[in-house]
Write an enzyme that holds these catalytic residues in place. Sequence first.
Site, mmCIF file in Angstrom:
data_model
loop_
_atom_site.group_PDB
_atom_site.id
_atom_site.type_symbol
_atom_site.label_atom_id
_atom_site.label_comp_id
_atom_site.label_asym_id
_atom_site.label_seq_id
_atom_site.Cartn_x
_atom_site.Cartn_y
_atom_site.Cartn_z
ATOM 1 N N ARG A 83 5.926 -12.691 -8.949
ATOM 2 C CA ARG A 83 6.620 -13.821 -8.325
ATOM 3 C C ARG A 83 6.230 -15.104 -9.050
ATOM 4 O O ARG A 83 5.115 -15.238 -9.549
ATOM 5 C CB ARG A 83 6.224 -13.956 -6.842
ATOM 6 N N TYR A 222 12.253 -9.328 -11.487
ATOM 7 C CA TYR A 222 11.086 -8.805 -10.785
ATOM 8 C C TYR A 222 11.253 -8.874 -9.271
ATOM 9 O O TYR A 222 11.705 -9.876 -8.718
ATOM 10 C CB TYR A 222 9.812 -9.587 -11.174
ATOM 11 N N GLY A 223 10.809 -7.823 -8.580
ATOM 12 C CA GLY A 223 10.726 -7.691 -7.131
ATOM 13 C C GLY A 223 11.041 -8.887 -6.271
ATOM 14 O O GLY A 223 12.196 -9.145 -5.944
ATOM 15 N N GLY A 224 9.997 -9.641 -5.894
ATOM 16 C CA GLY A 224 10.170 -10.741 -4.951
ATOM 17 C C GLY A 224 11.082 -11.845 -5.449
ATOM 18 O O GLY A 224 11.604 -12.632 -4.647
ATOM 19 N N LYS A 231 10.935 -11.307 0.248
ATOM 20 C CA LYS A 231 10.274 -12.569 0.631
ATOM 21 C C LYS A 231 11.282 -13.693 0.854
ATOM 22 O O LYS A 231 11.108 -14.528 1.732
ATOM 23 C CB LYS A 231 9.267 -12.983 -0.441
ATOM 24 N N HIS A 251 4.423 -12.710 7.749
ATOM 25 C CA HIS A 251 3.904 -11.879 6.658
ATOM 26 C C HIS A 251 2.813 -10.975 7.244
ATOM 27 O O HIS A 251 1.625 -11.188 7.027
ATOM 28 C CB HIS A 251 3.359 -12.806 5.565
ATOM 29 N N SER A 273 -3.067 -11.707 -0.059
ATOM 30 C CA SER A 273 -3.067 -10.602 -1.012
ATOM 31 C C SER A 273 -4.496 -10.166 -1.320
ATOM 32 O O SER A 273 -5.439 -10.949 -1.201
ATOM 33 C CB SER A 273 -2.360 -11.020 -2.304
ATOM 34 N N CYS A 275 -6.371 -8.137 0.296
ATOM 35 C CA CYS A 275 -7.236 -8.025 1.481
ATOM 36 C C CYS A 275 -6.989 -6.736 2.263
ATOM 37 O O CYS A 275 -7.421 -6.613 3.411
ATOM 38 C CB CYS A 275 -7.066 -9.233 2.384
ATOM 39 N N THR A 278 -1.898 -2.924 3.091
ATOM 40 C CA THR A 278 -1.281 -1.594 3.077
ATOM 41 C C THR A 278 -2.287 -0.534 3.508
ATOM 42 O O THR A 278 -1.948 0.403 4.229
ATOM 43 C CB THR A 278 -0.711 -1.290 1.682
ATOM 44 N N ASP A 302 4.199 -5.040 5.571
ATOM 45 C CA ASP A 302 4.303 -6.342 4.904
ATOM 46 C C ASP A 302 4.950 -7.439 5.744
ATOM 47 O O ASP A 302 4.507 -8.579 5.694
ATOM 48 C CB ASP A 302 5.088 -6.181 3.597
ATOM 49 N N ARG A 392 4.083 -1.820 -9.464
ATOM 50 C CA ARG A 392 4.558 -1.545 -8.099
ATOM 51 C C ARG A 392 5.158 -0.157 -7.957
ATOM 52 O O ARG A 392 5.547 0.485 -8.927
ATOM 53 C CB ARG A 392 5.651 -2.575 -7.731
ATOM 54 N N GLY A 517 -11.151 3.710 6.751
ATOM 55 C CA GLY A 517 -10.927 4.305 8.061
ATOM 56 C C GLY A 517 -11.828 3.747 9.146
ATOM 57 O O GLY A 517 -11.460 3.700 10.331
ATOM 58 N N ASP A 518 -13.026 3.291 8.753
ATOM 59 C CA ASP A 518 -13.946 2.768 9.756
ATOM 60 C C ASP A 518 -13.465 1.457 10.383
ATOM 61 O O ASP A 518 -14.013 1.020 11.396
ATOM 62 C CB ASP A 518 -15.340 2.582 9.145
#
Length: 608
Positions: A83, A222-224, A231, A251, A273, A275, A278, A302, A392, A517-518
Site C-alpha cells: 500500500r 497491488y492488493g489494498g 481497505k 479494522h 500490523s 501484532c 490472523t 481483518d 500475500r 494458543g495460550d
Amino acid sequence: MDAASPTPPTVSGTGTSLAALADWVNAVAALTRPDAIHWCDGSEAESAALNAQMQADGTLIALNPQTHPNCWLHRSNPQDVARVEHLTFICTPEREDAGPNNHWMAPTEAHAKIDALFDGCMRGRTLYVVPYCMGPIDSPLARCGVEITDSPYVVANMRIMTRMGAPALARIEREGAEGAARGERASTFVKGLHSTGELDPNRRFIMHFPEELTIKSYGSGYGGNALLGKKCHALRIASYQARSEGWLAEHMLILGVENPQGVTRYIAAAFPSACGKTNLAMLIPPEGYRQAGWKIWTVGDDICWMRPGADGQLYAINPEAGFFGVAPGTSKKSNPNALATIQSNTIFTNVGVTADNQPWWEGIDNGQTPVTDWQGQPFDPAVRPAAHPNSRFTVSARQCPSYSPMTEDPQGVPISAIVFGGRRASLVPLVFEARDWTHGVLVGASMGSETTAAATGAVGVLRRDPMAMKPFCGYNFADYFGHWLSFDQPGAKLPKIFHVNWFRKGSDGKFLWPGFGDNLRVLEWMLARVEGKAGAIETPIGLLPVEAEMDLAGITLSEEARSKLLGFDREGWQAEFAGIGEYLASYGGRVPPALAAEQQQIARALEE
C-alpha cells in the site's frame, strides 16, 4: 466511419437495468477508451476463462497441482508491492474534515489530477465491470459497490475477497430501484474506478471521495491499492458512511470462543500490523483446553462492521469473503489453520518457489528450499529474500478449518468484548479491562505499537495507532472518537473493552508470555469478566486480573514474568498518560471533551 471516430468497444456480459450504473460505466468508457467491456457475473466459466487468459500472458503461473491444486503464483512489478499511504488521499471539501490523520486534496483538484491519468489509459485493454457485495448478500448490514478495472488479476482476487457477480448486481439494481421510487439518489453503491496504468510510482494515486461514495485508484496493481472493496471501501469509505448511518466500520478480527458447555461468545479485536491478528483469529486452543471442549471459530481476520441491534447489543459482520494474508512467518507452528486453508484454490503473490513448483516463504519451516525468488530470479539470499516481506495469499474464508458458519448470518454475531492491543516491550501489562465505555474509547484512541530501528540504534519508537485505524479512517480522528462515544446511549448493552499486550519482554529481552494458543487463557478471563464470574484489581489504568482467577496451568512463568505481565508501574504510566494528553491535543479543539476529561482524570489518579 470517420477516421477520427473511435471504434466503440465490444461488450460482453449481461449489462444492467439500473440507469445510474449504465451511465457511469459509459462515462468511464468514454474517458478510458477500452477495446472491450466485460460485465462480470462471478461464474465458474468466467473465472476459468480469465485464469486461462492470465496463464497465457504470464500474469498467473500454475503451481504444483499435486501439492497445491488450483493454486497460482502472481509476480508484481517490483515497484508495486505494498500500500502507498503517502499517495492515498481523502478528498472532502474542507481539509479539517479529513483531519491531520489523512492526506487531503480538494475534490475538484483530485478529480482533475487523476482523470488526466485515466484519459485513454485502457486503450488495447478490457474494461471489467465488477459488481460486489461487502458482507452476506442478504444482510441489512452489507453494502454494495462496483469496481471498474482493467486488471484481470484484480477481478480474480475480488471474486475471492467479496461476494462478486450476478447476486451482487441484482441487489444493487433492487436498491437503486427502491431508492428511485422513494425519490432518493438512484445510486447508493460505492463507485470504484481502477487502472494499473503504467505501474509508474510517479503516476500513482489512490483518491477517496467520501461524500460521493467514490474511489479512484491509478497506477498500482497491488492488493489494498487495487482491490477497492478492501481497505478503500470497507474502511475508508465505510467509516465515513458508518458515521452518518449510526454504525462502526473497523479494522478488527472477529472470532467466536465456544466453551465446554457449548456456549459461543464473540470477540472483536483491533491490532496494528505485525501484532498477530490472523494468528488470533485462527487460534488453536492449548491441548488441555481442546480436551476440555473449547473451540475457536473464525468469523473474520481483518475487517468488522458493527451495528446496534434492537436489543441494544452490537452485532457484527465480516464484510469480506476471503483472506488476503501475509505469507512470511505463516507456518505449522505459528498458524496451522492458515497453512491448511491455503493448500488449494489460492492465489499467491510475490512468494518464492521450490524446485517442484511449490510456494515458499521465509518462516514456512517445512524443510524445503526455494530455487526461484519473488522476482523470478534464481534465489540468492545475499541478493533478496525468496518471498517479498509483504507477499500475500488470497483465499476463500470457507476453506479455513475454523471457519464459522455464523459468518454468513445476515444479522451478524453479537459482540461480547472488544479488544485493543499493540506491540509493547515494556510498561503495558498482559491484559486490563476498561472501567466503562468512555474509558474504553480512550484506551483504543491512545493505543500504539513500538517499532525497532536497529540501524539507527533506536530501542523502540512508539507510534500511536488509534483503534488500529491510522491508515484507514476516512475522516478526522477527533470526530471518529466522538462517533465511538455516541454509542453509549440509554438502553445500550455495549461490549466490555479490554487491552492486551502479547509482546511484553523481560530483562533478558525475551518475550514473557508464550502467546499463540495460550492467548485463549486471556480470552477466557475476559469472558469470565463479561459474565460476572471473575474478580479484578482496580488501578488508575483499568482493571487487572486476579492471578488466581486466570488458568495458567501447563505454562511456566518466572517471578519477573508474573510481576510484569500482571502488574502496574505507576511511574511509567504517569509518563504514558502525559504522552496521551499531548497526542489528543494534536487534534485541537475537535477532540470530544469527554475524552480529554477522561485522560485528565486518569492522569490525576496516577499522581495521587
